[in-house]
Design a protein around this motif. Sequence first.
Motif, short mmCIF file in Angstrom:
data_model
loop_
_atom_site.label_atom_id
_atom_site.label_comp_id
_atom_site.label_asym_id
_atom_site.label_seq_id
_atom_site.Cartn_x
_atom_site.Cartn_y
_atom_site.Cartn_z
N LYS A 6 -3.57 2.55 3.59
CA LYS A 6 -3.37 2.62 4.79
C LYS A 6 -4.42 2.13 5.40
O LYS A 6 -5.49 2.42 5.31
CB LYS A 6 -2.87 3.90 5.17
N VAL A 59 0.52 0.66 4.61
CA VAL A 59 0.79 0.91 5.86
C VAL A 59 -0.36 0.24 6.89
O VAL A 59 -1.37 0.63 6.65
CB VAL A 59 1.05 2.33 6.45
N LYS A 105 5.06 -1.12 6.09
CA LYS A 105 5.12 -0.83 7.42
C LYS A 105 4.10 -1.03 8.21
O LYS A 105 2.88 -0.91 7.80
CB LYS A 105 5.29 0.74 7.51
#
Lengths: 256, 488
Positions: free
Chosen positions: B306, B333, B362
């Motif tokens: 992330k 992410v 995402k």
Amino acid sequence: MALLEVKNLHVSVEDEDIEILKGVDLTLDTGEVHAIMGPNGSGKSTLAAVLAGREEYVVTQGEILYDGEDLLELEAEERAEKGVFLAFQYPVELPGVSMTNFLREAVNAVREARGEEELGAGDFLKLVRERAKLVDLSADLTKRSVNEGFSGGEKKRNEIFQLAMLEPRLAILDETDSGLDIDALRQVSDGVNKLRSDDRGFLVITHYQRLLDYIVPDHVHVMVDGRVVRSGDKNLAVQLEEKGYEWVREEAAAAA
Amino acid sequence: MSQSETEYLEGVASKEYEHGWHTDVESGKAPKGLNEDIVRYISQRKDEPEWLLGWRLKAFRYFKMLMEDEDSYPEWAHLKYVKPDLQDISYFSAPKDKAQYDSLDEVPDELLETFERLGIPLQEQKQLTGVAVDAVMDSVSVATTFKEKLKEKGVLFMSFGEAARQHPEIVREHLGSVIPYTDNYFAALNSAVFSDGSFVYVPEGVRCPMELSTYFRINEQGTGQFERTLIVAEKGSYVSYLEGCTAPMRKENQLHAACVELVAHEDAEIKYSTIQNWYPGNPETGEGGVYNLVTKRGICKGDRSKISWTQLETGSAVTQKYPSVILKGDDSVGEFYSVAFTKGHQQADTGTKMVHLGKNTKSTIISKGISAGKAQNSYRGLVKVGKNAENARNFSQCDSLLIGDQCGAHTFPYIEIGNPSAQVEHEATTSKVGEDQMFYCHQRGLGEEEALKLIVNGFCKEILAELPMEFAVEAKELLAIELEGSVG
């Protein structure tokens, strides 16, 4: 000395040559509730806006004395600090600004102007809970952003809640009843009635007599075409409801 | 808008810059101009290994090609400014002719005072608790605090120059791996002449025990700042890094062209925050100010990694930057949270790029642009979903707030979808701080300044909440200062 004296007030819209108020006279004292009724476009809300210090109106003649002081010399926030409160007809949304934050700033601004100390967090929250109850407002609502996502009724109750928090001397209610169902109307009126006191005056602007069944006024004024054409006691409101505005309008025309 | 409000907003728009002083430090400055000798000079002054000089020279030769081709200068952004004269800039400036400090004792007092004045004490007894700071002035890192303490955990936090000498294997592996020198005009320039920046390495499984922070200061007149920052987070590690920037008031424009590369391996997380407060130029004439033309990019290399960019941009005359994330690992992410505040004659064209390559990746983009005075503020963002990126998700929200009626807000979203399973959402709003909102606040006893602060803070709330706690207060104060003005 009266709390509020409006004398021969003439008001136009900024940049336009349209006169909206054409010589309004009104005297209101603490402990009194005055109702202003009148048809659409008669200048009721303009009067409220001018009293609160909205700048797009120009006073061309007359004066407004508040506690003997020239109200028109004061900025909107100075008027608020001196105890002039307007419950808005259309309360404004402030996205991302929490009610709690907003109210704390407002309450402390007003307290500072009165020479009082800032309220600590604990005392403030206590006051919030206590005053929210007056209008059956959930204290949870104060965690949300100002008026954002509030229902019509919640917005109006929120205005009266703020009135309760700020403890003004002159409270102006601009069509607080508009858009309310009968239950919400009762809640709002109950709140206002609990806030009536000897050292506070109310100016209640409304279209309908309905509200005045709940908030019983001491004086009723009828505004038509920028003038107060008739004043009386609460019975005037009842008469109006029966005869309609045409009646006072014709009378006013006949007198002119 | 009423008279007094207009006056007030003009006041807001002309609020003076707080960090506009400069320090008198004798500096060893390279002669102005850009050529191969300068590149060699920088590398030599920084005592760099041979391979790094080789890389710089390759970048320089590429950049020379770009310089000869007038069309290569990026002019597609919604910005109007005079192109910087690259031959009129000094590319290296070291305080007191010292290119590196081995300990704090070597750092001249004026320098320490400079940073102390900026609220960044470097002396041991005064250091900020919980935050390790690397202080960079002009081309040189002045000091890095808490280095030893971090080392116990295996975290490397030092200037880029030091890292190139001490950990060449890590630097060499990653330098240019996210932003190749051929990426764009300013990335090429930076790769050739970069000065100092920060280097962070977090080993496998380590959660960095404190916030890491770099403070950049341009001091010397006629210099550019070209820092290079590299952050590598190994498998399962976590690091939160923040950079702050200021500059003295100068009549001429100063160029800041940085490159920041982030690499997050499997299950790693990098949180990168920026509080950018370079000198914005004279608010009335628009004279001077920093050109902030920056390339920032991270790669989520491993699965479930992330990268999160948070930025509060309040300074610079011209800002052009798009901190981006390449979502290569599955389930990775990317996040971008931004507040860009422009006033006076400032211009910003900023946003992000989210490139989805892995499956189930995402990304979230929340951008808040605030314009006052005569400023122009643009959001430009790309969401790209590759053909193998099954189930990619993106949510973008771009909100603009206008203060006054002489400024502008613009939104340029680009969406490229190569996989039918993608779900991409975009929301955009533009609102004006309305007379109604201001009046509502006034009616409750709040003055112009308090009202505007409330409204702007409300508008930015969800972004400020993303900043590390230690800096959220600073950010809020910075916004408040930006909004302050002489109420007319």
